[in-house]
Write a protein that holds these residues in place. Structure first.
Motif, PDB file in Angstrom:
ATOM      1  N   ALA A  44       0.795  -1.218   0.058  1.00 26.55           N
ATOM      2  CA  ALA A  44       0.088   0.006   0.160  1.00 26.55           C
ATOM      3  C   ALA A  44       0.846   1.291   0.054  1.00 26.55           C
ATOM      4  O   ALA A  44       1.913   1.204   0.549  1.00 26.55           O
ATOM      5  N   THR A  45       0.174   2.120  -0.522  1.00 30.89           N
ATOM      6  CA  THR A  45       1.066   3.578  -0.630  1.00 30.89           C
ATOM      7  C   THR A  45       0.695   4.187   0.726  1.00 30.89           C
ATOM      8  O   THR A  45      -0.063   3.719   1.524  1.00 30.89           O
ATOM      9  N   ASN A  46       1.658   5.424   1.123  1.00 31.88           N
ATOM     10  CA  ASN A  46       1.588   5.886   2.448  1.00 31.88           C
ATOM     11  C   ASN A  46      -0.145   6.450   2.333  1.00 31.88           C
ATOM     12  O   ASN A  46      -0.709   6.686   3.477  1.00 31.88           O
ATOM     13  N   GLN A  47      -0.572   6.820   1.287  1.00 31.46           N
ATOM     14  CA  GLN A  47      -1.987   7.512   1.219  1.00 31.46           C
ATOM     15  C   GLN A  47      -2.950   6.493   1.519  1.00 31.46           C
ATOM     16  O   GLN A  47      -3.946   6.711   2.268  1.00 31.46           O
ATOM     17  N   LEU A  48      -2.943   5.407   1.097  1.00 31.11           N
ATOM     18  CA  LEU A  48      -3.807   4.354   1.317  1.00 31.11           C
ATOM     19  C   LEU A  48      -3.451   3.731   2.772  1.00 31.11           C
ATOM     20  O   LEU A  48      -4.644   3.511   3.525  1.00 31.11           O
ATOM     21  N   LEU A  49      -2.411   3.842   3.564  1.00 35.96           N
ATOM     22  CA  LEU A  49      -2.313   3.460   4.885  1.00 35.96           C
ATOM     23  C   LEU A  49      -2.827   4.542   5.811  1.00 35.96           C
ATOM     24  O   LEU A  49      -3.218   4.005   6.594  1.00 35.96           O
ATOM     25  N   ASN A  50      -2.867   5.580   5.128  1.00 39.02           N
ATOM     26  CA  ASN A  50      -3.394   6.704   6.088  1.00 39.02           C
ATOM     27  C   ASN A  50      -5.049   6.680   6.060  1.00 39.02           C
ATOM     28  O   ASN A  50      -5.829   7.016   6.971  1.00 39.02           O
ATOM     29  N   GLU A  51      -5.526   6.354   4.737  1.00 41.25           N
ATOM     30  CA  GLU A  51      -7.078   6.541   4.525  1.00 41.25           C
ATOM     31  C   GLU A  51      -7.914   5.400   5.239  1.00 41.25           C
ATOM     32  O   GLU A  51      -8.911   5.542   5.269  1.00 41.25           O
ATOM     33  N   TYR A  52      -7.101   3.948   4.964  1.00 38.13           N
ATOM     34  CA  TYR A  52      -7.941   2.965   5.504  1.00 38.13           C
ATOM     35  C   TYR A  52      -7.318   2.034   6.414  1.00 38.13           C
ATOM     36  O   TYR A  52      -6.165   2.147   6.629  1.00 38.13           O
ATOM     37  N   VAL A  53      -8.186   1.149   6.889  1.00 33.63           N
ATOM     38  CA  VAL A  53      -7.715   0.280   7.979  1.00 33.63           C
ATOM     39  C   VAL A  53      -8.622  -1.153   7.751  1.00 33.63           C
ATOM     40  O   VAL A  53      -9.864  -0.775   7.446  1.00 33.63           O
ATOM     41  N   TRP A  54      -8.057  -2.023   8.289  1.00 32.70           N
ATOM     42  CA  TRP A  54      -8.724  -3.498   8.003  1.00 32.70           C
ATOM     43  C   TRP A  54      -9.279  -3.973   9.558  1.00 32.70           C
ATOM     44  O   TRP A  54      -8.362  -4.011  10.298  1.00 32.70           O
ATOM     45  N   PHE A  55     -10.163  -4.472   9.492  1.00 29.57           N
ATOM     46  CA  PHE A  55     -10.798  -5.097  10.782  1.00 29.57           C
ATOM     47  C   PHE A  55     -11.122  -6.519  10.467  1.00 29.57           C
ATOM     48  O   PHE A  55     -11.807  -6.781   9.554  1.00 29.57           O
ATOM     49  N   VAL A  56     -10.849  -7.386  11.556  1.00 24.39           N
ATOM     50  CA  VAL A  56     -11.125  -8.798  11.249  1.00 24.39           C
ATOM     51  C   VAL A  56     -12.659  -8.774  11.371  1.00 24.39           C
ATOM     52  O   VAL A  56     -13.310  -8.564  12.807  1.00 24.39           O
ATOM     53  N   LEU A  57     -13.349  -9.682  10.797  1.00 25.53           N
ATOM     54  CA  LEU A  57     -14.695 -10.109  11.003  1.00 25.53           C
ATOM     55  C   LEU A  57     -14.727 -11.833  11.485  1.00 25.53           C
ATOM     56  O   LEU A  57     -15.613 -11.948  12.522  1.00 25.53           O
ATOM     57  N   LYS A  58     -13.879 -12.310  10.736  1.00 26.98           N
ATOM     58  CA  LYS A  58     -14.026 -13.900  11.333  1.00 26.98           C
ATOM     59  C   LYS A  58     -12.501 -14.493  10.955  1.00 26.98           C
ATOM     60  O   LYS A  58     -11.962 -14.299   9.910  1.00 26.98           O
ATOM     61  N   HIS A  59     -12.013 -15.454  11.851  1.00 27.11           N
ATOM     62  CA  HIS A  59     -10.871 -16.223  11.490  1.00 27.11           C
ATOM     63  C   HIS A  59     -11.358 -17.636  11.502  1.00 27.11           C
ATOM     64  O   HIS A  59     -12.525 -18.133  12.299  1.00 27.11           O
ATOM     65  N   GLU A  60     -10.624 -18.428  10.598  1.00 27.93           N
ATOM     66  CA  GLU A  60     -10.752 -20.021  10.584  1.00 27.93           C
ATOM     67  C   GLU A  60      -9.518 -20.506  10.214  1.00 27.93           C
ATOM     68  O   GLU A  60      -8.696 -20.191   9.378  1.00 27.93           O
ATOM     69  N   ILE A  61      -9.174 -21.498  11.490  1.00 32.50           N
ATOM     70  CA  ILE A  61      -7.799 -22.016  11.283  1.00 32.50           C
ATOM     71  C   ILE A  61      -7.925 -23.733  11.633  1.00 32.50           C
ATOM     72  O   ILE A  61      -8.601 -23.965  12.188  1.00 32.50           O
ATOM     73  N   HIS A  62      -7.207 -24.179  10.583  1.00 27.09           N
ATOM     74  CA  HIS A  62      -7.076 -25.757  10.562  1.00 27.09           C
ATOM     75  C   HIS A  62      -5.406 -26.182  10.774  1.00 27.09           C
ATOM     76  O   HIS A  62      -4.710 -26.001  10.023  1.00 27.09           O
ATOM     77  N   TYR A  63      -5.492 -26.884  12.057  1.00 31.69           N
ATOM     78  CA  TYR A  63      -4.139 -27.339  12.561  1.00 31.69           C
ATOM     79  C   TYR A  63      -4.065 -28.678  12.015  1.00 31.69           C
ATOM     80  O   TYR A  63      -4.644 -29.712  12.196  1.00 31.69           O
ATOM     81  N   LYS A  64      -2.782 -28.988  11.153  1.00 29.84           N
ATOM     82  CA  LYS A  64      -2.643 -30.221  10.446  1.00 29.84           C
ATOM     83  C   LYS A  64      -1.432 -30.760  11.386  1.00 29.84           C
ATOM     84  O   LYS A  64      -1.490 -31.990  11.168  1.00 29.84           O
ATOM     85  N   ALA A  65      -0.358 -30.081  11.780  1.00 25.44           N
ATOM     86  CA  ALA A  65       0.741 -30.741  12.583  1.00 25.44           C
ATOM     87  C   ALA A  65       1.405 -29.572  13.246  1.00 25.44           C
ATOM     88  O   ALA A  65       1.026 -28.573  13.130  1.00 25.44           O
TER      89      ALA A  65
END
Length: 133
Positions: A44-65
């Motif tokens: 991301a550009t500095n402009q995008l980093l300043n204009e937007y943030v990401w928030f988590v809605l859901k995680h899904e994890i599968h542990y295999k080893a």
């Protein structure tokens, strides 16, 4: 166009180990979040980093080893889809020496305007940051 895969490596340290003598499940989640942040920050550009943030809605994890102290791991992440305000990111964590897949995960993210914290449609400019032609 195909998704751009971002990779980095980590060595399992003592602070990553739990009472079962392997990497704690929450550490894998932290590494996934770190991979997403590194990929976003790198592209991301500095402009995008300043204009937007990401928030988590859901995680899904599968542990295999499991991974243990001293293992070198390769973390891979890519954006698999974008629709409206939502973006799905995939992750894979491998033992670098054996090539064995240890973890598969995905996170559903929501893009927000940094100033208002209101969801906003993902612009084409951001979608294009995470694809290879």
């Amino acid at each position: 166009m195909k998704p751009q895969v971002f990779e980095f490596t980590v060595t399992v340290a003592s602070e990553h180990i739990d009472a079962q003598n392997h990497v704690n499940n929450l550490v894998y989640l932290e590494w996934c979040l770190e991979a997403a942040e590194k990929h976003w920050s790198r592209n991301a550009t500095n402009q995008l980093l300043n204009e937007y943030v990401w928030f988590v809605l859901k995680h899904e994890i599968h542990y295999k080893a499991q991974a243990v102290l001293g293992d070198q791991l390769c973390l891979k992440t890519w954006v698999s889809s974008n629709a409206g305000v939502r973006s799905e990111r995939q992750y894979e964590i491998y033992n670098q020496k054996s090539g064995k897949l240890l973890v598969q995960a995905k996170t559903l993210w929501c893009l927000l305007r940094a100033d208002s914290k209101k969801p906003t449609a993902i612009p084409e400019e951001i979608c294009n940051l995470f694809v290879d032609e």
